[in-house]
Design a protein around this motif. Structure first.
Motif, PDB file in Angstrom:
ATOM      1  N   PHE A  23      -9.904   2.356   1.353  1.00 26.52           N
ATOM      2  CA  PHE A  23     -10.956   3.788   0.625  1.00 26.52           C
ATOM      3  C   PHE A  23      -9.742   3.855  -0.641  1.00 26.52           C
ATOM      4  CE2 PHE A  23     -12.133   8.070   0.740  1.00 26.52           C
ATOM      5  CZ  PHE A  23     -13.410   7.700   0.195  1.00 26.52           C
ATOM      6  N   TYR A  24     -10.320   2.900  -1.534  1.00 24.90           N
ATOM      7  CA  TYR A  24      -9.319   2.890  -2.919  1.00 24.90           C
ATOM      8  C   TYR A  24      -9.776   4.336  -3.351  1.00 24.90           C
ATOM      9  CZ  TYR A  24     -10.558  -2.117  -1.773  1.00 24.90           C
ATOM     10  OH  TYR A  24     -10.070  -2.925  -1.628  1.00 24.90           O
ATOM     11  N   LEU A  25      -8.163   4.853  -4.559  1.00 24.30           N
ATOM     12  CA  LEU A  25      -8.016   5.338  -5.230  1.00 24.30           C
ATOM     13  C   LEU A  25      -8.552   4.760  -6.769  1.00 24.30           C
ATOM     14  CD1 LEU A  25      -7.990   8.719  -5.463  1.00 24.30           C
ATOM     15  CD2 LEU A  25      -5.583   8.445  -5.135  1.00 24.30           C
ATOM     16  N   TYR A  44     -12.604   8.395  -5.089  1.00 26.59           N
ATOM     17  CA  TYR A  44     -12.514   7.695  -3.955  1.00 26.59           C
ATOM     18  C   TYR A  44     -13.051   6.659  -3.076  1.00 26.59           C
ATOM     19  CZ  TYR A  44      -8.619  11.094  -3.375  1.00 26.59           C
ATOM     20  OH  TYR A  44      -7.170  11.726  -3.822  1.00 26.59           O
ATOM     21  N   THR A  92      -4.912   2.253  -2.561  1.00 28.35           N
ATOM     22  CA  THR A  92      -5.820   2.718  -0.947  1.00 28.35           C
ATOM     23  C   THR A  92      -4.987   3.865  -0.408  1.00 28.35           C
ATOM     24  OG1 THR A  92      -5.962  -0.125  -0.533  1.00 28.35           O
ATOM     25  CG2 THR A  92      -6.367   1.792   1.072  1.00 28.35           C
ATOM     26  N   ALA A  93      -5.767   5.235  -0.696  1.00 28.32           N
ATOM     27  CA  ALA A  93      -5.400   6.376  -0.266  1.00 28.32           C
ATOM     28  C   ALA A  93      -5.972   6.069   1.556  1.00 28.32           C
ATOM     29  CB  ALA A  93      -6.531   7.388  -0.705  1.00 28.32           C
TER      30      ALA A  93
END
Ligand SMILES: *[C@@H]1O[C@H](CO)[C@@H](O)[C@H](O)[C@H]1NC(C)=O
Length: 163
Positions: A14-16, A26, A48-49
């Motif tokens: 889950f990209y930020l 996100y 990546t969160a």
């Protein structure tokens, strides 16, 4: 009773991406990252969160995404992620745009998941939500006085696959 879990090998980053100090976005889609880090949006890739599912796996619930503003990537756009249809719908009534389902996460701490902490800031020019699995970083932001602790948005998988 045994937990029914999603298959962790299906979980994706889950990209930020962010306009630092202005917008945090996100996404589980690499294609979203690619479009946002390039002109005209020119967000910064933060990292990546967490890891989330892209389809509804066992025991997971939708993580809804709505955002303020009608153009993708405007300054001061607030990205709100919530598992609550009630909260999503009230944001839509107040003018937010429905961006759909950002991913699927656990509604409680099962299956090796970790809290996805939610924080909020609002100033004269910026209204933003921020999410992190890092409890220390959350405490730092709250102690700064600039961010309000909004509890736990849901439960995600650690971005460190070996954790
Ligand atoms: C969590 O946040 C703290 C404070 O910002 C930082 O020092 C630490 O490296 C972070 N931990 C991870 C695993 O990113």
């Amino acid at each position: 009773s045994p937990q029914t879990c999603g298959d962790p090998s299906d979980a994706v980053p889950f990209y930020l991406v962010a306009l630092p100090g202005q917008a945090f976005y996100y996404t589980a889609l690499a294609s979203d990252v690619n479009s946002l880090i390039n002109p005209p949006f020119s967000y910064s890739f933060i990292g990546t969160a967490a890891r989330v599912f892209t389809t509804q796996e066992l025991s997971t619930v939708p993580f809804f995404h709505v955002r303020s503003g009608s153009v993708l990537g405007p300054l001061h756009s607030d990205n709100l992620y919530t598992t609550s249809t009630t909260e999503r719908d009230s944001a839509l009534v107040s003018g937010y745009v429905d961006t759909g389902i950002a991913g699927y996460i656990y509604p409680s701490q099962i299956c090796g998941s970790v809290p996805f902490y939610r924080l909020f800031t609002t100033t004269a020019t910026v209204t933003e939500h921020f999410y992190t699995i890092n409890a220390t970083y959350r405490a730092t932001l709250v102690a700064s006085g600039a961010w309000t602790d909004e509890g736990i948005a849901g439960y995600v998988l650690d971005f460190n696959v070996c954790a």
